[in-house]
Design a protein around this motif. Structure first.
Motif, PDB file in Angstrom:
ATOM      1  N   VAL A  46       0.847  -1.184   0.000  1.00  0.00           N
ATOM      2  CA  VAL A  46       0.000   0.000   0.000  1.00  0.00           C
ATOM      3  C   VAL A  46       0.885   1.237   0.000  1.00  0.00           C
ATOM      4  O   VAL A  46       1.888   1.277   0.722  1.00  0.00           O
ATOM      5  N   PRO A  47       0.574   2.247  -0.807  1.00  0.00           N
ATOM      6  CA  PRO A  47       1.387   3.465  -0.822  1.00  0.00           C
ATOM      7  C   PRO A  47       1.370   4.149   0.551  1.00  0.00           C
ATOM      8  O   PRO A  47       0.314   4.290   1.175  1.00  0.00           O
ATOM      9  N   LEU A  48       2.540   4.564   1.006  1.00  0.00           N
ATOM     10  CA  LEU A  48       2.671   5.221   2.302  1.00  0.00           C
ATOM     11  C   LEU A  48       2.869   6.724   2.115  1.00  0.00           C
ATOM     12  O   LEU A  48       3.533   7.154   1.163  1.00  0.00           O
ATOM     13  N   PRO A  49       2.327   7.533   3.017  1.00  0.00           N
ATOM     14  CA  PRO A  49       2.545   8.986   2.922  1.00  0.00           C
ATOM     15  C   PRO A  49       3.986   9.346   3.275  1.00  0.00           C
ATOM     16  O   PRO A  49       4.699   8.572   3.919  1.00  0.00           O
ATOM     17  N   VAL A  50       4.383  10.535   2.870  1.00  0.00           N
ATOM     18  CA  VAL A  50       5.754  10.994   3.120  1.00  0.00           C
ATOM     19  C   VAL A  50       6.046  11.043   4.613  1.00  0.00           C
ATOM     20  O   VAL A  50       7.170  10.762   5.062  1.00  0.00           O
ATOM     21  N   ALA A  51       5.051  11.395   5.421  1.00  0.00           N
ATOM     22  CA  ALA A  51       5.248  11.486   6.867  1.00  0.00           C
ATOM     23  C   ALA A  51       5.698  10.160   7.458  1.00  0.00           C
ATOM     24  O   ALA A  51       6.449  10.126   8.441  1.00  0.00           O
ATOM     25  N   SER A  52       5.255   9.059   6.878  1.00  0.00           N
ATOM     26  CA  SER A  52       5.657   7.745   7.371  1.00  0.00           C
ATOM     27  C   SER A  52       7.157   7.540   7.184  1.00  0.00           C
ATOM     28  O   SER A  52       7.846   7.034   8.079  1.00  0.00           O
ATOM     29  N   TYR A  53       7.679   7.965   6.020  1.00  0.00           N
ATOM     30  CA  TYR A  53       9.124   7.879   5.773  1.00  0.00           C
ATOM     31  C   TYR A  53       9.887   8.796   6.728  1.00  0.00           C
ATOM     32  O   TYR A  53      10.921   8.414   7.294  1.00  0.00           O
ATOM     33  N   GLY A  54       9.383  10.029   6.874  1.00  0.00           N
ATOM     34  CA  GLY A  54      10.065  10.981   7.743  1.00  0.00           C
ATOM     35  C   GLY A  54      10.150  10.479   9.178  1.00  0.00           C
ATOM     36  O   GLY A  54      11.210  10.541   9.811  1.00  0.00           O
ATOM     37  N   LEU A  55       9.025   9.975   9.697  1.00  0.00           N
ATOM     38  CA  LEU A  55       9.024   9.449  11.056  1.00  0.00           C
ATOM     39  C   LEU A  55       9.915   8.216  11.174  1.00  0.00           C
ATOM     40  O   LEU A  55      10.623   8.044  12.179  1.00  0.00           O
ATOM     41  N   GLY A  56       9.890   7.366  10.173  1.00  0.00           N
ATOM     42  CA  GLY A  56      10.733   6.176  10.202  1.00  0.00           C
ATOM     43  C   GLY A  56      12.203   6.528  10.288  1.00  0.00           C
ATOM     44  O   GLY A  56      12.974   5.899  11.027  1.00  0.00           O
ATOM     45  N   ILE A  57      12.618   7.567   9.562  1.00  0.00           N
ATOM     46  CA  ILE A  57      14.032   7.955   9.552  1.00  0.00           C
ATOM     47  C   ILE A  57      14.442   8.609  10.868  1.00  0.00           C
ATOM     48  O   ILE A  57      15.439   8.223  11.492  1.00  0.00           O
ATOM     49  N   VAL A  58      13.681   9.606  11.334  1.00  0.00           N
ATOM     50  CA  VAL A  58      14.096  10.325  12.546  1.00  0.00           C
ATOM     51  C   VAL A  58      13.991   9.441  13.786  1.00  0.00           C
ATOM     52  O   VAL A  58      14.819   9.552  14.706  1.00  0.00           O
ATOM     53  N   LEU A  59      13.007   8.542  13.821  1.00  0.00           N
ATOM     54  CA  LEU A  59      12.897   7.657  14.974  1.00  0.00           C
ATOM     55  C   LEU A  59      13.931   6.533  14.921  1.00  0.00           C
ATOM     56  O   LEU A  59      14.275   5.962  15.960  1.00  0.00           O
ATOM     57  N   SER A  60      14.438   6.233  13.744  1.00  0.00           N
ATOM     58  CA  SER A  60      15.581   5.312  13.662  1.00  0.00           C
ATOM     59  C   SER A  60      16.801   5.946  14.317  1.00  0.00           C
ATOM     60  O   SER A  60      17.593   5.269  14.992  1.00  0.00           O
ATOM     61  N   ILE A  61      16.939   7.250  14.123  1.00  0.00           N
ATOM     62  CA  ILE A  61      18.037   7.974  14.767  1.00  0.00           C
ATOM     63  C   ILE A  61      17.858   7.960  16.282  1.00  0.00           C
ATOM     64  O   ILE A  61      18.789   7.640  17.035  1.00  0.00           O
ATOM     65  N   GLU A  62      16.663   8.305  16.746  1.00  0.00           N
ATOM     66  CA  GLU A  62      16.421   8.333  18.187  1.00  0.00           C
ATOM     67  C   GLU A  62      16.564   6.937  18.795  1.00  0.00           C
ATOM     68  O   GLU A  62      17.066   6.789  19.914  1.00  0.00           O
ATOM     69  N   GLY A  63      16.143   5.917  18.043  1.00  0.00           N
ATOM     70  CA  GLY A  63      16.281   4.556  18.546  1.00  0.00           C
ATOM     71  C   GLY A  63      17.726   4.145  18.744  1.00  0.00           C
ATOM     72  O   GLY A  63      18.041   3.334  19.618  1.00  0.00           O
ATOM     73  N   GLY A  64      18.616   4.713  17.928  1.00  0.00           N
ATOM     74  CA  GLY A  64      20.030   4.382  18.058  1.00  0.00           C
ATOM     75  C   GLY A  64      20.779   5.263  19.030  1.00  0.00           C
ATOM     76  O   GLY A  64      21.794   4.848  19.594  1.00  0.00           O
ATOM     77  N   VAL A  65      20.293   6.478  19.261  1.00  0.00           N
ATOM     78  CA  VAL A  65      21.022   7.451  20.083  1.00  0.00           C
ATOM     79  C   VAL A  65      20.396   7.630  21.462  1.00  0.00           C
ATOM     80  O   VAL A  65      21.105   7.672  22.477  1.00  0.00           O
ATOM     81  N   ALA A  66      19.069   7.760  21.517  1.00  0.00           N
ATOM     82  CA  ALA A  66      18.411   8.143  22.768  1.00  0.00           C
ATOM     83  C   ALA A  66      18.121   6.963  23.690  1.00  0.00           C
ATOM     84  O   ALA A  66      18.018   7.148  24.903  1.00  0.00           O
ATOM     85  N   VAL A  67      17.973   5.757  23.149  1.00  0.00           N
ATOM     86  CA  VAL A  67      17.649   4.589  23.984  1.00  0.00           C
ATOM     87  C   VAL A  67      18.925   4.110  24.669  1.00  0.00           C
ATOM     88  O   VAL A  67      19.846   3.609  24.019  1.00  0.00           O
ATOM     89  N   PRO A 149      -3.433   5.715  10.031  1.00  0.00           N
ATOM     90  CA  PRO A 149      -3.079   4.288  10.101  1.00  0.00           C
ATOM     91  C   PRO A 149      -1.858   3.935   9.258  1.00  0.00           C
ATOM     92  O   PRO A 149      -1.106   3.016   9.615  1.00  0.00           O
ATOM     93  N   LEU A 150      -1.676   4.663   8.142  1.00  0.00           N
ATOM     94  CA  LEU A 150      -0.495   4.418   7.312  1.00  0.00           C
ATOM     95  C   LEU A 150       0.728   5.176   7.829  1.00  0.00           C
ATOM     96  O   LEU A 150       1.861   4.694   7.713  1.00  0.00           O
ATOM     97  N   VAL A 151       0.501   6.340   8.420  1.00  0.00           N
ATOM     98  CA  VAL A 151       1.614   7.135   8.947  1.00  0.00           C
ATOM     99  C   VAL A 151       2.332   6.378  10.060  1.00  0.00           C
ATOM    100  O   VAL A 151       3.569   6.374  10.139  1.00  0.00           O
ATOM    101  N   VAL A 152       1.569   5.718  10.923  1.00  0.00           N
ATOM    102  CA  VAL A 152       2.183   5.061  12.078  1.00  0.00           C
ATOM    103  C   VAL A 152       2.980   3.820  11.690  1.00  0.00           C
ATOM    104  O   VAL A 152       3.686   3.252  12.533  1.00  0.00           O
TER     105      VAL A 152
END
Length: 678
Positions: A46-67, A149-152
């Motif tokens: 299913v096509p995902l909105p741009v916000a889904s990509y943006g959140l995926g990228i920045v939270l990948s950073i936080e997952g590696g740095v902040a946790v 639902p697609l953004v998350v």
């Protein structure tokens, strides 16, 4: 040509335990894998909105740095809670999209709650960072309620991928990290020996050489503290019979550190011969044996003490290398793991808690940045808020905040300049641009732990390349990003200085007070005839407190490194370093049966001096001292080491706050003379 083994030694000496390499690799892999999975879902399911990509990228950073939780299970729980917080705030941002003023106010509320979450420790910090960055991205990309639902999908994928990368692909392993940190200790001892060899060949030691040796000593201390943190300890922190292998390893590490420091100190008063240093480096047993036979002939002479120090370093280095070889073959199987027992810190939401004061500062700075950023751009003001929030992260004083704000501004400026040129050159070559972006992401987080400006530099390059590939890169856009970043940095700095300021001297006073407390504890423990393992643990606490003093003092000096700045701050740190060194000599040479009434009297005198000077706190950094004069006697390190250490600690404390301008207890190239040598 450099062999692979030599390159690994060099890398370990410069990146202890490969922690920075692992950090950069984890974040980069998490981003790349999350993006690829999201792209596959978007293409195949299913096509995902741009916000889904943006959140995926920045939270990948936080997952590696902040946790930063201990243990894989705890980390997974934190990531899932962060993912839940992300969903909530993104939904809130989407619901308030049509009411911009309300949305902006709620953003400030989210910022305050995210900052206050640090009261709950590492987990609260991580969840707060997830919430802040998610609301930021939700407001930036304006997702529709129907698309939530697609953004998350983005946060969910990033949380699972980040955990898989850290728990499975590049997991934490204290045995492996202990081995690598010990190899780093060996590498930094080798750097000290190479420098001593160069000075011995040259036949003289200049001020710049002494300062370089001091820097090498600081670098050694840094990695020794890291290695000590990987050695499992019983709950009380003191080794017992059941943990003999770990205790033996800790003693060998302690000896290697102390021997290297002694070699530096004694080389200042009497440089070693090149043949001796070369023999230590090459493990030339014949030359070392001859030196051992003749060292007694030099008893009572400065050169004899230097030879003893180098022979001690050779023996300690040899034992360390045996430990490393054994660790490679057995993976330290003889050392039992110890389950960490975490004690929950008391929850305090009063203004007495610096974390709550910082949360108020961050919120006010964000409000100022938001107001000024909106005046500059309705669409890009988020950059100003982001800068104002991040300049407070991991800072302890207003000086720290000012330094970080400057570093972010400078990194953004040069990153944009370089990125603009690079994006122009790579226009029409998306494959190369993507590859360069991945490399820059890795370099950004590889350097994060040592230079915030460098991290910002590479992230700015990545943004330029992304804008270029999207076809929206313009000079005006980059100029606007720089302006918004400066607005946020200035807002953060002004608030840090004017509203509930955490003074640099206040943070330094706290660090110095903890150092005094640890030193007092050590002296009292010696007087009470406590065991040597207990004393070594306390002396390591003194060492850690000295490191905190250097960090707290950094804003008083150079922006980049306090230990490279000449003048009174560096000389004052040298005095603290001297007392810290003697505390380790005291712990290592202490024999309970040798504690007599005379030694107790000397210890009581030192504690009295400590009590008298401790109340003056950071005032010692403001005292101007005259140039040190040569002393007429050398340092008899191997005669009554514990008794001499007590004497030298007292002498050093007196020189922290002299009634008149005095000499340092030892200075580069000067002799070290105890006050009352018997």
């Amino acid at each position: 040509m450099i062999s692979g083994f030599e390159f690994r030694d060099w890398l370990l000496a410069n990146d202890p335990a490969l922690s920075r390499l692992r950090m950069g690799s984890r974040v980069t892999l998490s981003i790349v894998l999350s993006f690829l999975i999201l792209y596959a879902i978007s293409t195949l399911i299913v096509p995902l909105p741009v916000a889904s990509y943006g959140l995926g990228i920045v939270l990948s950073i936080e997952g590696g740095v902040a946790v930063r939780d201990k243990g894989s299970t705890r980390q997974l729980i934190t990531r899932l809670l962060g993912c839940l917080a992300s969903m909530v705030v993104v939904g809130l941002a989407a619901a308030l999209e049509s009411q911009r003023i309300v949305s902006d106010v709620i953003f400030l509320v989210v910022i305050f709650l995210a900052s206050s979450g640090r009261v709950y420790g590492p987990r609260g910090f991580a969840i707060g960072m997830f919430a802040f960055t998610s609301y930021f991205m939700g407001s930036y990309f304006h997702p529709k309620m129907a698309a939530l639902p697609l953004v998350v999908v983005g946060p969910i994928v990033s949380a699972l991928v980040s955990h898989w990368v850290r728990a499975v692909l590049l997991p934490d392993n204290w045995r492996r990290d202990l081995l690598r940190s010990l190899e780093s200790v060996r590498g930094r001892i080798n750097q000290i020996l190479f420098k001593l060899a160069a000075l011995a060949a040259d036949g003289k030691i200049e001020d710049t050489d002494r300062q370089e040796l001091r820097q090498l000593e600081e670098r050694l201390k840094e990695v020794v503290l890291m290695a000590e943190s990987f050695i499992p300890r019983p709950p009380g922190g003191v080794f017992d019979g059941a943990s003999a292998p770990a205790a033996e390893l800790a003693i060998r590490l302690f000896d290697a550190h102390l021997a290297a420091e002694s070699a530096i100190v004694l080389s200042f008063q009497s440089p070693p011969s090149f043949a001796l240093v070369h023999a230590v480096i090459e493990e030339d047993k014949a030359v070392l044996s001859e030196e051992e036979k003749t060292v007694d002939d030099k008893k009572g002479q400065p050169q004899g003490e230097t030879v003893r120090a180098l022979l001690w370093l050779a023996a300690a280095r040899r034992q360390l290398m045996k430990t490393i070889d054994a660790g490679r073959s057995s993976n330290f199987a003889e050392i039992a793991a110890v389950d960490e027992i975490s004690t929950a810190a008391p929850i305090d939401f009063s203004l007495k808690n610096p974390l709550i004061r910082s949360a108020l500062q961050i919120t006010l700075a964000a409000a100022i940045a938001m107001t000024l950023g909106l005046a500059l751009s309705r669409e890009r003001w988020f950059w100003a808020v982001l800068a104002s929030f991040l300049v407070f992260t991991n800072t302890n004083s207003r000086g720290d905040t000012a330094i970080k704000a400057l570093q972010r501004s400078i990194g953004t400026l040069f990153g944009i300049a370089f990125g603009l040129v690079l994006a122009t050159l790579l226009a029409g070559h998306p494959a190369i641009a993507i590859a360069v972006s991945v490399v820059c992401i890795f370099l950004a987080f590889f350097f994060l732990q040592i230079s915030y400006a460098t991290m910002t530099f590479f992230i700015s390059i990545v943004l330029c390349l992304v804008y270029g590939m999207m076809g929206v890169l313009t000079f005006d856009l980059l100029k606007l990003r720089l302006e918004e970043t400066v607005i946020g940095a200035v807002a953060g700095t002004l608030v840090a200085f004017l509203v509930l300021p955490a003074r640099t001297r206040g943070a330094l006073d706290t660090a110095i007070a903890k150092w005094f407390d640890a030193l007092r504890e050590l002296l009292s423990a010696v007087s009470e005839k406590k065991s040597q393992p207990e004393l070594i643990v306390i002396s390591q606490k003194v060492d850690a407190c000295y490191r905190d003093i250097t960090l707290a003092a950094r804003p008083l000096g150079s922006t980049w490194s306090i230990v490279t700045r000449p003048g009174q701050i560096r000389r004052t740190l040298a005095i603290f370093l001297s007392a810290t060194y003697w505390s380790r000599i005291l712990a290592r040479n202490h024999v309970a049966d040798a504690v007599d009434d005379d030694l107790k009297r000397r210890i009581a005198a030192d504690i009295g001096t400590l009590e008298r000077v401790a109340i003056r706190g950071s005032e010692c950094f403001l005292i101007t001292r005259k140039q040190m004069r040569p002393a007429s006697r050398h340092l008899p390190l191997w005669r009554e080491g514990a008794r001499l250490a007590v004497e030298m600690i007292g002498s050093t404390l007196e020189r922290l706050y002299p009634a008149e301008t005095q000499d340092l207890p030892f200075a580069a190239g000067k002799a070290i003379a105890p006050l009352n040598q018997e």
